[in-house]
Design a protein around this motif. Structure first.
Motif, short mmCIF file in Angstrom:
data_model
loop_
_atom_site.label_atom_id
_atom_site.label_comp_id
_atom_site.label_asym_id
_atom_site.label_seq_id
_atom_site.Cartn_x
_atom_site.Cartn_y
_atom_site.Cartn_z
N PHE A 175 0.98 -1.15 0.15
CA PHE A 175 0.16 0.06 0.03
C PHE A 175 0.93 1.53 0.24
O PHE A 175 0.57 2.23 -0.75
CB PHE A 175 -1.00 -0.20 1.23
CG PHE A 175 -2.11 1.24 1.04
CD1 PHE A 175 -3.17 0.97 0.25
CD2 PHE A 175 -1.75 2.42 1.77
CE1 PHE A 175 -4.01 2.07 0.17
CE2 PHE A 175 -2.67 3.39 1.77
CZ PHE A 175 -3.71 3.25 1.13
N PRO A 176 1.96 1.35 0.67
CA PRO A 176 2.64 2.56 0.71
C PRO A 176 3.24 2.73 -0.52
O PRO A 176 3.54 3.86 -0.85
CB PRO A 176 3.73 2.31 1.95
CG PRO A 176 3.20 1.31 2.63
CD PRO A 176 2.25 0.31 1.85
N GLY A 210 7.10 9.91 -4.15
CA GLY A 210 6.89 8.54 -4.53
C GLY A 210 8.24 7.80 -4.14
O GLY A 210 7.96 6.65 -3.82
N MET A 211 9.51 8.30 -4.08
CA MET A 211 10.53 7.49 -3.67
C MET A 211 10.47 7.05 -2.14
O MET A 211 11.02 6.14 -1.88
CB MET A 211 11.68 8.40 -3.69
CG MET A 211 12.24 8.64 -5.37
SD MET A 211 12.66 6.95 -5.82
CE MET A 211 14.04 6.40 -4.85
N VAL A 235 10.15 2.40 1.29
CA VAL A 235 9.64 1.53 2.27
C VAL A 235 9.56 0.27 1.92
O VAL A 235 9.74 -0.91 2.49
CB VAL A 235 8.50 2.11 2.92
CG1 VAL A 235 8.04 1.32 4.19
CG2 VAL A 235 9.05 3.58 3.60
N PHE A 236 9.01 0.34 0.75
CA PHE A 236 8.46 -1.20 0.07
C PHE A 236 9.84 -2.10 -0.03
O PHE A 236 9.72 -3.36 0.12
CB PHE A 236 7.94 -0.96 -1.09
CG PHE A 236 7.49 -2.35 -2.05
CD1 PHE A 236 6.53 -3.06 -1.46
CD2 PHE A 236 8.33 -2.64 -2.92
CE1 PHE A 236 6.15 -4.30 -2.14
CE2 PHE A 236 7.95 -3.68 -3.74
CZ PHE A 236 6.78 -4.64 -3.38
N TYR A 283 4.48 4.38 7.39
CA TYR A 283 2.95 4.50 7.02
C TYR A 283 2.31 5.82 7.02
O TYR A 283 1.70 6.24 6.16
CB TYR A 283 2.28 3.41 7.47
CG TYR A 283 1.04 2.61 6.99
CD1 TYR A 283 1.44 1.71 5.88
CD2 TYR A 283 -0.35 3.36 6.86
CE1 TYR A 283 0.18 1.13 5.20
CE2 TYR A 283 -1.26 2.61 6.20
CZ TYR A 283 -1.02 1.58 5.48
OH TYR A 283 -2.10 0.93 4.68
N ALA A 284 2.15 6.24 8.12
CA ALA A 284 1.43 7.61 8.41
C ALA A 284 2.27 8.83 7.64
O ALA A 284 1.44 9.73 7.00
CB ALA A 284 1.36 7.86 9.87
N ILE A 285 3.87 8.83 7.65
CA ILE A 285 4.30 9.73 7.05
C ILE A 285 4.02 9.58 5.26
O ILE A 285 3.85 10.74 4.68
CB ILE A 285 5.94 9.60 6.88
CG1 ILE A 285 6.24 10.06 8.46
CG2 ILE A 285 6.63 10.50 5.99
CD1 ILE A 285 6.31 11.53 8.83
N ILE A 286 3.85 8.44 4.80
CA ILE A 286 3.66 8.29 3.37
C ILE A 286 2.26 8.70 3.21
O ILE A 286 1.80 9.60 2.12
CB ILE A 286 3.71 6.87 2.93
CG1 ILE A 286 5.19 6.26 2.82
CG2 ILE A 286 3.14 6.71 1.78
CD1 ILE A 286 5.43 5.03 2.74
#
Length: 419
Positions: free
Chosen positions: A350-351, A370-371, A376-377, A403-406
């Motif tokens: 999802f991120p 986007g990076m 993270v992925f 996750y929240a930052i993204i």
């Protein structure tokens, strides 16, 4: 409401400072990760309650809803597994850790109360990488040990270092004007972060770091395609990093030990660092085959391993590996079956998916945003191949944080929500 705004403004520098120190300090200082994560939860919950009407549009945003549902699905499957399949103490401890992901939405509200700029967030990543590197230097020079561990296992320390190191050059992509001081700040994060990764002596993290450094070089080259001096500086800096760090004795010894392990395994000795992993993976796969749809519970892998030891198929020394199989994907399969693995893959992807379009827009700011999701992925996807990530509180905290930052960065391009 005005009083709330004045209070937020007064304590905003402290709140921003907590965001900056959280990723690195959580792996360096004891209790920091859990303490700050609960602070984020309490402040975010208070912000939601006191400014509920102001938060409604944020709750109604479709990407935010989707992200929270994906998060909730993973936790609910862990809870159902505990209640219906395996209610052992070990399973209970794993469920408690997965429940920590539910703090993520409250941290998102925390972010929207403080409204940090993307510039601040990107520069804080470099601060984290620099902190990890400086701690590694202190650790080695202080005689604490050969393998840098922090307050957690060296592998988790290494994976966190890889993540922060890969994100540290993003200010050079996001910001329109770059100064020599900014280049020095970001390249310092790159170099010191690499030092932390290599001194952790984690082979899986080395692979992830190499992939991320190559991607970083390409990203910076695309961003500064018209600046030959900038491209030359990036290439030279990366070459220097590889040349200097590869000569570290501990790295050379680790590579030599890996080659020896492979030779022993080829001669039939499976009780090496690599051979033991293969046996654990095989045990987890057999556990999955016994209950493919819903899994055998969080303690299923360990119970099967104990049976193999009691039957004489494995040595008693394997008892210390009964908690996890050193592979997140196989652990999900063994514990929660195909549904568990599916929920984990959805959570992991999802991120990346929410900001994937940003990578192709051509705008340098969209590229940087986007990076973050892509990094993270990749880091969690690669790290999960050689270690179980979500049985460690700090790795769960860090994933929830990112996750929240993204999600926050995704909405930062919207004029309605832009800081």
């Amino acid at each position: 409401m005005e009083l709330i705004s004045q209070t937020t403004l007064k304590f905003r520098p402290i709140g921003l400072g907590l965001i900056a120190i959280f990723p690195a300090f959580g792996f360096i200082f004891e209790h920091t990760s859990s303490g700050l994560w609960y602070i984020f939860c309490l402040i975010g919950l208070a912000a939601l309650c006191l400014r509920y009407r102001h938060s409604l549009p944020l709750i109604d945003d479709i990407p935010i809803r989707a992200g929270m549902l994906v998060l909730l699905l993973y936790v609910l499957l862990s809870a159902a597994n505990f209640w219906l399949i395996d209610n052992s103490d070990m399973a209970g401890s794993r469920l408690e850790r997965h429940l920590l992901l539910l703090i993520t939405p409250f941290f998102l509200f925390y972010l929207f109360i403080l409204r940090p700029s993307p510039t601040f967030i990107f520069r804080s990543f470099a601060f984290g990488a620099i902190s990890m590197g400086l701690y590694s230097i202190w650790y080695r020079l202080g005689g604490q040990g050969v393998r840098v561990e922090g307050v957690t296992h060296a592998i988790h320390f290494a994976n966190a270092s890889v993540l922060l190191t890969a994100l540290s050059p993003l200010p050079l992509v996001y910001e329109k004007r770059t100064t020599p001081w900014l280049w020095a700040w970001c390249l310092s994060g790159l170099f010191l972060g690499c030092l932390a990764v290599l001194w952790s002596l984690s082979r899986g993290a080395w692979i992830a770091a190499f992939a991320m450094l190559v991607m970083t070089a390409l990203m910076l080259a695309i961003r500064h395609i018209n600046n030959r001096m900038a491209i030359a500086s990036v290439i030279s800096a990366l070459a220097l990093i590889f040349a200097v760090l590869w000569q570290i004795d501990s790295v050379e010894n680790r590579v030599r030990a890996t080659i020896e392990d492979i030779e022993k395994q080829q001669n039939g000795d499976m009780y090496t660092s690599i051979g033991i992993r293969f046996m654990l993976w095989d045990n987890a796969w057999q556990t999955f085959e016994s209950s493919p749809l819903f899994g055998a519970g969080f303690s299923g892998h360990g119970e099967r391993l104990k049976e193999s030891i009691e039957e004489g198929e494995l040595k008693p020394s394997m008892h210390r590996f009964t908690t996890e199989p050193h592979n997140q994907y196989l652990f999900e399969l063994a514990a929660k079956g195909v549904f568990g693995l599916g929920s984990f893959l959805l959570l992991l992807a999802f991120p990346l998916a929410i900001n994937f379009r940003q990578l192709t827009r051509g705008d340098h700011r969209a590229l940087a945003i986007g990076m973050v999701g892509l990094t993270v992925f990749i880091v969690y996807a690669v790290a999960g191949m050689t270690i179980t990530l979500f049985d460690q509180r700090r790795m769960i905290h860090l994933f929830g944080f990112m996750y929240a930052i993204i999600l926050y960065l995704h909405l930062s391009n919207d004029p309605k929500w832009a800081p």
